[in-house]
Design a protein around this motif. Sequence first.
Motif, PDB file in Angstrom:
ATOM      1  N   ALA A  33       0.825  -1.210   0.000  1.00 31.74           N
ATOM      2  CA  ALA A  33       0.000   0.000   0.000  1.00 31.74           C
ATOM      3  C   ALA A  33       0.858   1.260   0.000  1.00 31.74           C
ATOM      4  O   ALA A  33       0.615   2.196  -0.771  1.00 31.74           O
ATOM      5  CB  ALA A  33      -0.943  -0.009   1.196  1.00 31.74           C
ATOM      6  N   ARG A  34       1.864   1.293   0.843  1.00 30.45           N
ATOM      7  CA  ARG A  34       2.695   2.491   0.940  1.00 30.45           C
ATOM      8  C   ARG A  34       3.483   2.724  -0.345  1.00 30.45           C
ATOM      9  O   ARG A  34       3.606   3.859  -0.818  1.00 30.45           O
ATOM     10  CB  ARG A  34       3.652   2.368   2.125  1.00 30.45           C
ATOM     11  N   THR A  44      -1.190   6.743   1.737  1.00 26.96           N
ATOM     12  CA  THR A  44      -1.486   5.319   1.883  1.00 26.96           C
ATOM     13  C   THR A  44      -2.970   5.071   2.113  1.00 26.96           C
ATOM     14  O   THR A  44      -3.543   4.105   1.600  1.00 26.96           O
ATOM     15  CB  THR A  44      -0.674   4.730   3.047  1.00 26.96           C
TER      16      THR A  44
END
Length: 233
Positions: A33-34, A44
């Motif tokens: 995600a990041r 994020t």
Amino acid sequence: MGDTSPAPEGVPERLIRATVGLLAEQGPSAIKARTVASAAGLSTMVVYHHFGGIPELVRAVVDHGFTELGIAFSQVGATDDPIADLFTMALTCRRIARENPHLYDLMFGLSTRATYRPLESDERLSGHSPAFRAAHARVTDACARLVSSGRVGAQDPEVVAAQLWSFVHGYITLELGEHFVEFDDAVMQVLLPMGVNFSVGLGDTRELAQASHEKAARLYESAQPASGTSADA
């Protein structure tokens, strides 16, 4: 950190494009995600807001891949030589696979990441995806034209499409795994003869099948940027 309040319009597409780019550059291990948010210039939390999590984002990326494949198939067009059209579609699929092998692997369930669990739903299977079905319908339609042309025996176009899909993707998977490095030109030495044999098995004559495949290879290659390998993109 990226922008935390982007305009909603286009954000999912930005995340999908960022994921596709990360797959091409770094492989599936980069899909976090990041990392995706950073590549898209977003926060994020935007990933979770729009997709719920990485498995859902991956499913959207797979659908994106099949949508692009369907568009590429639609650009092949329909001529009076359905066997040449089908081989052009095979070469088109190979080009797309070689442009982003990790995306191709993900689309066909050949690559999974240890850091997420696939969605527990029948819809996660590519065969049940509307995007997959739309792309596959292009192949089935071309197979229906082949059967209607009289060049092969009467048979179910769906079955012909499944057989064609199997041998083309089998070849692509092996080529991506570098199993054909001993050949100077695997397309002309392996894929094209396999297509000819397949067509003959369906009922075409070897002479016509050979001519159709060679014509498709010539026309496809002439339409591509210069490269060092026949029928290569």
